[in-house]
Design a protein around this motif. Sequence first.
Motif, short mmCIF file in Angstrom:
data_model
loop_
_atom_site.label_atom_id
_atom_site.label_comp_id
_atom_site.label_asym_id
_atom_site.label_seq_id
_atom_site.Cartn_x
_atom_site.Cartn_y
_atom_site.Cartn_z
N PRO A 6 0.79 -1.24 0.00
CA PRO A 6 0.00 0.00 0.00
C PRO A 6 0.82 1.29 0.00
O PRO A 6 0.31 2.32 -0.43
N ALA A 7 2.06 1.25 0.43
CA ALA A 7 2.86 2.47 0.47
C ALA A 7 3.62 2.71 -0.82
O ALA A 7 4.38 3.67 -0.94
N THR A 8 3.43 1.85 -1.81
CA THR A 8 4.18 1.94 -3.06
C THR A 8 3.24 2.28 -4.22
O THR A 8 2.16 1.74 -4.33
N THR A 9 3.70 3.19 -5.06
CA THR A 9 3.03 3.47 -6.33
C THR A 9 3.94 2.96 -7.43
O THR A 9 5.14 3.23 -7.44
N TYR A 10 3.37 2.22 -8.37
CA TYR A 10 4.12 1.69 -9.50
C TYR A 10 3.75 2.49 -10.73
O TYR A 10 2.57 2.70 -11.00
N ALA A 11 4.74 2.93 -11.47
CA ALA A 11 4.52 3.60 -12.75
C ALA A 11 5.19 2.74 -13.81
O ALA A 11 6.40 2.51 -13.76
N ILE A 12 4.41 2.24 -14.74
CA ILE A 12 4.93 1.39 -15.82
C ILE A 12 5.02 2.27 -17.06
O ILE A 12 4.00 2.74 -17.56
N LEU A 13 6.22 2.49 -17.52
CA LEU A 13 6.44 3.30 -18.72
C LEU A 13 6.55 2.35 -19.90
O LEU A 13 7.42 1.48 -19.92
N ASP A 14 5.68 2.50 -20.86
CA ASP A 14 5.65 1.63 -22.02
C ASP A 14 6.20 2.40 -23.22
O ASP A 14 5.59 3.35 -23.69
N THR A 15 7.38 1.98 -23.68
CA THR A 15 8.03 2.66 -24.81
C THR A 15 7.67 2.03 -26.14
O THR A 15 8.13 2.48 -27.17
N GLY A 16 6.89 0.95 -26.10
CA GLY A 16 6.55 0.23 -27.32
C GLY A 16 7.41 -1.00 -27.50
O GLY A 16 6.91 -2.05 -27.86
N THR A 17 8.70 -0.91 -27.22
CA THR A 17 9.58 -2.06 -27.34
C THR A 17 9.91 -2.68 -25.99
O THR A 17 10.24 -3.85 -25.91
N LYS A 18 9.84 -1.89 -24.93
CA LYS A 18 10.08 -2.45 -23.60
C LYS A 18 9.33 -1.64 -22.56
O LYS A 18 8.93 -0.50 -22.80
N GLN A 19 9.15 -2.26 -21.41
CA GLN A 19 8.47 -1.60 -20.30
C GLN A 19 9.45 -1.40 -19.16
O GLN A 19 10.22 -2.30 -18.85
N VAL A 20 9.38 -0.23 -18.56
CA VAL A 20 10.23 0.10 -17.42
C VAL A 20 9.31 0.34 -16.23
O VAL A 20 8.32 1.07 -16.34
N THR A 21 9.64 -0.26 -15.09
CA THR A 21 8.82 -0.10 -13.90
C THR A 21 9.53 0.84 -12.93
O THR A 21 10.68 0.63 -12.58
N LEU A 22 8.82 1.86 -12.52
CA LEU A 22 9.30 2.81 -11.52
C LEU A 22 8.55 2.57 -10.24
O LEU A 22 7.31 2.47 -10.25
N LEU A 23 9.28 2.45 -9.13
CA LEU A 23 8.66 2.30 -7.82
C LEU A 23 8.86 3.60 -7.05
O LEU A 23 9.96 4.14 -7.01
#
Length: 158
Positions: free
Chosen positions: A10-27
């Motif tokens: 609950p204390a974490t927000t995940y941002a998934i950046l989708d570039t089209g060829t790969k996904q990057v997860t930001l915590l």
Amino acid sequence: MHIVHNSDTPATTYAILDTGTKQVTLLADMLFDFLLPRLNHMYQAKKNLKIESKGAKYKIGDFVVKIGSVTMSGHYKGILVEVEYLPCVTPALCWSLIREFMQSFMGSCVQPGPPPYIQNRFHDIHTPQDTVQQYVEKFNEFREGPGYPAAQTAAPNS
């Protein structure tokens, strides 16, 4: 960019950046949600597109089963089932046990092989980020399709 919140972290927000060829997860912590309105000049948010899965969580021995009703902007889209096997963090070591357990209550709708996301990381340690990535994949399937009677995701201990 997909913003994901998980009740297990609950204390974490995940941002998934989708570039089209790969996904990057930001915590990030929950304050990230307050930063997003300041970034609205860099991305265009899709209005009224909120997908969520809400439901019950059951602990059965070493397994955790979450059964959620998926809604998109308030409209029912289907059911999502998540299964975790707590003693194991590597899918390759416990997939057959997870599959057998899922078949015991879901029957023939359980695929013989792991989902594609798990197949690509079959020998890696499963993390909460992997669980979030699988949710994003399943939510995209729900968003693109008319709805499904059941969808599944499986996770070793995440």
